[in-house]
Design a protein around this motif. Structure first.
Motif, PDB file in Angstrom:
ATOM      1  N   GLN A 156      22.901  51.971 -49.281  1.00  0.00           N
ATOM      2  CA  GLN A 156      24.195  52.131 -49.954  1.00  0.00           C
ATOM      3  C   GLN A 156      24.980  53.300 -49.358  1.00  0.00           C
ATOM      4  OE1 GLN A 156      21.202  51.555 -51.957  1.00  0.00           O
ATOM      5  NE2 GLN A 156      21.964  49.484 -51.533  1.00  0.00           N
ATOM      6  N   ILE A 157      24.269  54.274 -48.838  1.00  0.00           N
ATOM      7  CA  ILE A 157      24.871  55.487 -48.287  1.00  0.00           C
ATOM      8  C   ILE A 157      24.298  55.723 -46.897  1.00  0.00           C
ATOM      9  CG2 ILE A 157      25.107  58.006 -48.563  1.00  0.00           C
ATOM     10  CD1 ILE A 157      24.602  57.531 -51.604  1.00  0.00           C
ATOM     11  N   LEU A 158      25.135  56.169 -45.974  1.00  0.00           N
ATOM     12  CA  LEU A 158      24.645  56.627 -44.681  1.00  0.00           C
ATOM     13  C   LEU A 158      24.672  58.147 -44.663  1.00  0.00           C
ATOM     14  CD1 LEU A 158      26.075  54.157 -42.024  1.00  0.00           C
ATOM     15  CD2 LEU A 158      24.067  53.942 -43.513  1.00  0.00           C
ATOM     16  N   GLY A 159      23.552  58.727 -44.268  1.00  0.00           N
ATOM     17  CA  GLY A 159      23.408  60.180 -44.311  1.00  0.00           C
ATOM     18  C   GLY A 159      23.916  60.873 -43.063  1.00  0.00           C
ATOM     19  N   HIS A 160      24.528  62.008 -43.260  1.00  0.00           N
ATOM     20  CA  HIS A 160      24.929  62.982 -42.224  1.00  0.00           C
ATOM     21  C   HIS A 160      25.207  62.351 -40.860  1.00  0.00           C
ATOM     22  CE1 HIS A 160      20.658  62.686 -41.149  1.00  0.00           C
ATOM     23  NE2 HIS A 160      20.278  63.412 -42.184  1.00  0.00           N
ATOM     24  N   ILE A 161      26.318  61.624 -40.740  1.00  0.00           N
ATOM     25  CA  ILE A 161      26.518  60.759 -39.569  1.00  0.00           C
ATOM     26  C   ILE A 161      26.952  61.479 -38.291  1.00  0.00           C
ATOM     27  CG2 ILE A 161      26.951  58.747 -41.018  1.00  0.00           C
ATOM     28  CD1 ILE A 161      29.946  59.024 -40.171  1.00  0.00           C
ATOM     29  N   ASP A 162      27.032  62.789 -38.297  1.00  0.00           N
ATOM     30  CA  ASP A 162      27.136  63.484 -37.007  1.00  0.00           C
ATOM     31  C   ASP A 162      26.173  64.663 -36.940  1.00  0.00           C
ATOM     32  OD1 ASP A 162      28.481  65.245 -38.667  1.00  0.00           O
ATOM     33  OD2 ASP A 162      30.269  65.422 -37.411  1.00  0.00           O
ATOM     34  N   TYR A 167      21.988  71.363 -34.051  1.00  0.00           N
ATOM     35  CA  TYR A 167      21.524  72.409 -33.143  1.00  0.00           C
ATOM     36  C   TYR A 167      22.133  72.271 -31.756  1.00  0.00           C
ATOM     37  CZ  TYR A 167      18.199  73.576 -36.806  1.00  0.00           C
ATOM     38  OH  TYR A 167      17.631  73.948 -37.998  1.00  0.00           O
ATOM     39  N   PHE A 168      23.207  71.482 -31.690  1.00  0.00           N
ATOM     40  CA  PHE A 168      23.945  71.331 -30.441  1.00  0.00           C
ATOM     41  C   PHE A 168      25.418  71.141 -30.799  1.00  0.00           C
ATOM     42  CE2 PHE A 168      25.412  68.801 -26.685  1.00  0.00           C
ATOM     43  CZ  PHE A 168      25.179  69.771 -25.721  1.00  0.00           C
ATOM     44  N   PRO A 169      26.093  72.256 -31.187  1.00  0.00           N
ATOM     45  CA  PRO A 169      27.474  72.143 -31.661  1.00  0.00           C
ATOM     46  C   PRO A 169      28.423  71.442 -30.699  1.00  0.00           C
ATOM     47  CG  PRO A 169      26.591  74.309 -32.186  1.00  0.00           C
ATOM     48  CD  PRO A 169      25.578  73.632 -31.316  1.00  0.00           C
ATOM     49  N   ALA A 170      28.122  71.481 -29.400  1.00  0.00           N
ATOM     50  CA  ALA A 170      28.993  70.830 -28.418  1.00  0.00           C
ATOM     51  C   ALA A 170      28.991  69.310 -28.555  1.00  0.00           C
ATOM     52  CB  ALA A 170      28.560  71.217 -27.007  1.00  0.00           C
ATOM     53  N   PHE A 171      28.084  68.782 -29.363  1.00  0.00           N
ATOM     54  CA  PHE A 171      28.031  67.334 -29.568  1.00  0.00           C
ATOM     55  C   PHE A 171      29.378  66.776 -30.004  1.00  0.00           C
ATOM     56  CE2 PHE A 171      27.427  63.769 -32.538  1.00  0.00           C
ATOM     57  CZ  PHE A 171      26.745  62.868 -31.733  1.00  0.00           C
ATOM     58  N   SER A 172      30.063  67.495 -30.875  1.00  0.00           N
ATOM     59  CA  SER A 172      31.345  67.008 -31.396  1.00  0.00           C
ATOM     60  C   SER A 172      32.382  66.835 -30.307  1.00  0.00           C
ATOM     61  CB  SER A 172      31.880  67.963 -32.475  1.00  0.00           C
ATOM     62  OG  SER A 172      31.043  67.951 -33.614  1.00  0.00           O
ATOM     63  N   ASP A 173      32.253  67.588 -29.222  1.00  0.00           N
ATOM     64  CA  ASP A 173      33.251  67.558 -28.150  1.00  0.00           C
ATOM     65  C   ASP A 173      32.908  66.583 -27.026  1.00  0.00           C
ATOM     66  OD1 ASP A 173      34.740  69.583 -29.451  1.00  0.00           O
ATOM     67  OD2 ASP A 173      33.423  71.118 -28.595  1.00  0.00           O
ATOM     68  N   ILE A 174      31.763  65.906 -27.141  1.00  0.00           N
ATOM     69  CA  ILE A 174      31.397  64.933 -26.109  1.00  0.00           C
ATOM     70  C   ILE A 174      32.346  63.744 -26.188  1.00  0.00           C
ATOM     71  CG2 ILE A 174      29.618  63.333 -25.303  1.00  0.00           C
ATOM     72  CD1 ILE A 174      27.526  65.267 -26.440  1.00  0.00           C
ATOM     73  N   ALA A 175      33.047  63.495 -25.111  1.00  0.00           N
ATOM     74  CA  ALA A 175      34.032  62.410 -25.084  1.00  0.00           C
ATOM     75  C   ALA A 175      33.400  61.122 -24.585  1.00  0.00           C
ATOM     76  CB  ALA A 175      35.206  62.801 -24.190  1.00  0.00           C
ATOM     77  N   GLY A 176      34.076  60.006 -24.867  1.00  0.00           N
ATOM     78  CA  GLY A 176      33.669  58.731 -24.313  1.00  0.00           C
ATOM     79  C   GLY A 176      32.951  57.808 -25.273  1.00  0.00           C
ATOM     80  N   LYS A 204      22.311  75.095 -40.273  1.00  0.00           N
ATOM     81  CA  LYS A 204      21.971  74.865 -38.867  1.00  0.00           C
ATOM     82  C   LYS A 204      22.888  75.688 -37.967  1.00  0.00           C
ATOM     83  CE  LYS A 204      19.193  71.263 -39.869  1.00  0.00           C
ATOM     84  NZ  LYS A 204      19.368  71.142 -41.313  1.00  0.00           N
ATOM     85  N   ASP A 205      22.656  75.626 -36.664  1.00  0.00           N
ATOM     86  CA  ASP A 205      23.462  76.395 -35.719  1.00  0.00           C
ATOM     87  C   ASP A 205      24.944  76.058 -35.818  1.00  0.00           C
ATOM     88  OD1 ASP A 205      21.063  77.395 -34.861  1.00  0.00           O
ATOM     89  OD2 ASP A 205      21.117  76.467 -32.874  1.00  0.00           O
ATOM     90  N   VAL A 206      25.253  74.790 -36.092  1.00  0.00           N
ATOM     91  CA  VAL A 206      26.648  74.351 -36.083  1.00  0.00           C
ATOM     92  C   VAL A 206      27.450  74.968 -37.217  1.00  0.00           C
ATOM     93  CG1 VAL A 206      26.326  72.266 -37.489  1.00  0.00           C
ATOM     94  CG2 VAL A 206      28.102  72.322 -35.710  1.00  0.00           C
ATOM     95  N   GLY A 207      26.802  75.270 -38.342  1.00  0.00           N
ATOM     96  CA  GLY A 207      27.541  75.732 -39.511  1.00  0.00           C
ATOM     97  C   GLY A 207      28.372  74.600 -40.100  1.00  0.00           C
ATOM     98  N   GLY A 208      28.961  74.831 -41.258  1.00  0.00           N
ATOM     99  CA  GLY A 208      29.874  73.848 -41.831  1.00  0.00           C
ATOM    100  C   GLY A 208      29.183  72.614 -42.368  1.00  0.00           C
ATOM    101  N   TRP A 209      29.883  71.481 -42.322  1.00  0.00           N
ATOM    102  CA  TRP A 209      29.423  70.259 -42.961  1.00  0.00           C
ATOM    103  C   TRP A 209      29.305  69.126 -41.958  1.00  0.00           C
ATOM    104  CZ3 TRP A 209      34.381  70.711 -46.375  1.00  0.00           C
ATOM    105  CH2 TRP A 209      34.294  71.855 -47.174  1.00  0.00           C
ATOM    106  N   TYR A 210      28.653  68.068 -42.395  1.00  0.00           N
ATOM    107  CA  TYR A 210      28.677  66.769 -41.714  1.00  0.00           C
ATOM    108  C   TYR A 210      29.452  65.804 -42.613  1.00  0.00           C
ATOM    109  CZ  TYR A 210      24.220  68.767 -39.954  1.00  0.00           C
ATOM    110  OH  TYR A 210      23.233  69.567 -39.437  1.00  0.00           O
ATOM    111  N   PRO A 211      30.287  64.912 -42.077  1.00  0.00           N
ATOM    112  CA  PRO A 211      30.741  64.881 -40.689  1.00  0.00           C
ATOM    113  C   PRO A 211      31.969  65.763 -40.485  1.00  0.00           C
ATOM    114  CG  PRO A 211      31.611  62.968 -41.830  1.00  0.00           C
ATOM    115  CD  PRO A 211      30.795  63.750 -42.831  1.00  0.00           C
ATOM    116  N   SER A 212      32.431  65.819 -39.250  1.00  0.00           N
ATOM    117  CA  SER A 212      33.599  66.622 -38.899  1.00  0.00           C
ATOM    118  C   SER A 212      34.851  66.065 -39.553  1.00  0.00           C
ATOM    119  CB  SER A 212      33.791  66.623 -37.378  1.00  0.00           C
ATOM    120  OG  SER A 212      34.139  65.310 -36.946  1.00  0.00           O
ATOM    121  N   ASP A 213      35.880  66.909 -39.642  1.00  0.00           N
ATOM    122  CA  ASP A 213      37.167  66.452 -40.169  1.00  0.00           C
ATOM    123  C   ASP A 213      37.708  65.282 -39.355  1.00  0.00           C
ATOM    124  OD1 ASP A 213      37.008  68.398 -42.064  1.00  0.00           O
ATOM    125  OD2 ASP A 213      38.761  69.535 -41.394  1.00  0.00           O
ATOM    126  N   ALA A 214      37.496  65.306 -38.046  1.00  0.00           N
ATOM    127  CA  ALA A 214      38.017  64.230 -37.202  1.00  0.00           C
ATOM    128  C   ALA A 214      37.397  62.888 -37.596  1.00  0.00           C
ATOM    129  CB  ALA A 214      37.737  64.525 -35.732  1.00  0.00           C
TER     130      ALA A 214
END
Length: 270
Positions: A156-162, A167-176, A204-214
């Motif tokens: 019914q729910i999908l957990g923390h989808i990003d 522990y790899f904050p640059a993940f959000s910036d990976i394009a493609g 975690k290292d990233v701080g903040g929440w899942y998922p990103s505002d984007a």
């Protein structure tokens, strides 16, 4: 109405506190609904508890459900306690999980992708030596699994989808991988599920929440419902940042969020 659908407890081996202690803390912080959703066992593994510090033993699962139902009855005049579970999504083992879960009266099941290509999404080392092309490929695989989990009919729910960014904050910036992210969100909407805003990213290292505002903005665009989960592993985090999340969702444009009772979606105005 305040609720928190994602909590863990001592059975999983990496959280502290009893189920009753989490319920009592939920009452203390003014929640109306608390979901109990500890990590399910590795049902497809030959051993009873192959990873003692990750998930509960298979032999404990019936006792887990019985305890939640007992606590639900004890506290029924003070707070609504929902029976949930957080389940890994393993594409080739999903029918085993489906059969086990069907025997119990779950209010909801959270489906979470914790591994891709057999490696934990929280493993920092998986990114070492990968160039942009390889990083994009890893991100695509992750969101393809999330899309599959949305379409498998179990959750019914999908957990923390990003959460791969934990522990790899640059993940959000990976394009493609934008098409894969959109396909996953569209699958959530098409199957009338919800994604959670999970505030454990702050631990975690990233701080903040899942998922990103984007991603939340894309989710709104596709008509995806959202819910709230602290992913608390200690009682002190019950309802953590709930009001901040509510305000941010309003700013993004959401007018509602949801929880699940007997696998039926309950809509709550934000």
């Amino acid at each position: 109405m305040k609720f928190d659908l994602h909590t863990h407890h001592e059975r999983c081996g990496h959280a502290t506190g009893t189920i009753a202690e989490y319920v009592e803390e939920a009452i203390n912080v003014g929640l109306y609904v608390i979901g109990i959703s500890d990590h399910s066992p590795y049902f497809a593994h030959k051993d009873d508890q192959p990873f003692p510090h990750i998930a509960m033993a298979r032999s404990e699962f019936g006792r887990y459900v019985a305890e939640v139902l007992r606590v639900k009855e004890i506290y029924k005049d003070h707070i609504e306690v929902l029976l949930g579970v957080e389940s890994d999504y393993f594409a080739d083992k999903i029918d085993i999980y489906r059969e086990v879960f069907a025997a119990y009266p779950f209010d909801y099941i959270i489906g979470s992708v914790h591994q891709t290509r057999g490696v934990s999404i929280f493993n920092r080392n998986r990114w070492k030596g990968l160039g942009p092309t390889e990083q994009t490929a890893e991100k695509k695989v992750y969101y393809e699994l999330i899309r599959q989990s949305a379409e498998c009919g179990l959750f019914q729910i999908l957990g923390h989808i990003d959460a791969m960014k934990g522990y790899f904050p640059a993940f959000s910036d990976i394009a493609g991988a934008e098409a894969e992210v959109d396909a996953a969100l569209q699958a959530v909407a098409a199957n009338d599920l919800a994604i959670e805003i999970n505030t454990s990213g702050k631990t975690k290292d990233v701080g903040g929440w899942y998922p990103s505002d984007a991603i939340l903005e894309r989710a709104l665009h596709f008509g995806v419902d959202v819910t709230f989960g602290s992913d608390a592993h200690v009682t002190e985090r019950i309802g953590d940042d709930l009001e901040l999340v509510r305000q941010r969702l309003k700013e993004i444009g959401f007018s509602r969020w949801v929880f699940f009772r007997k696998k039926e979606k309950i809509v709550v105005p934000i």
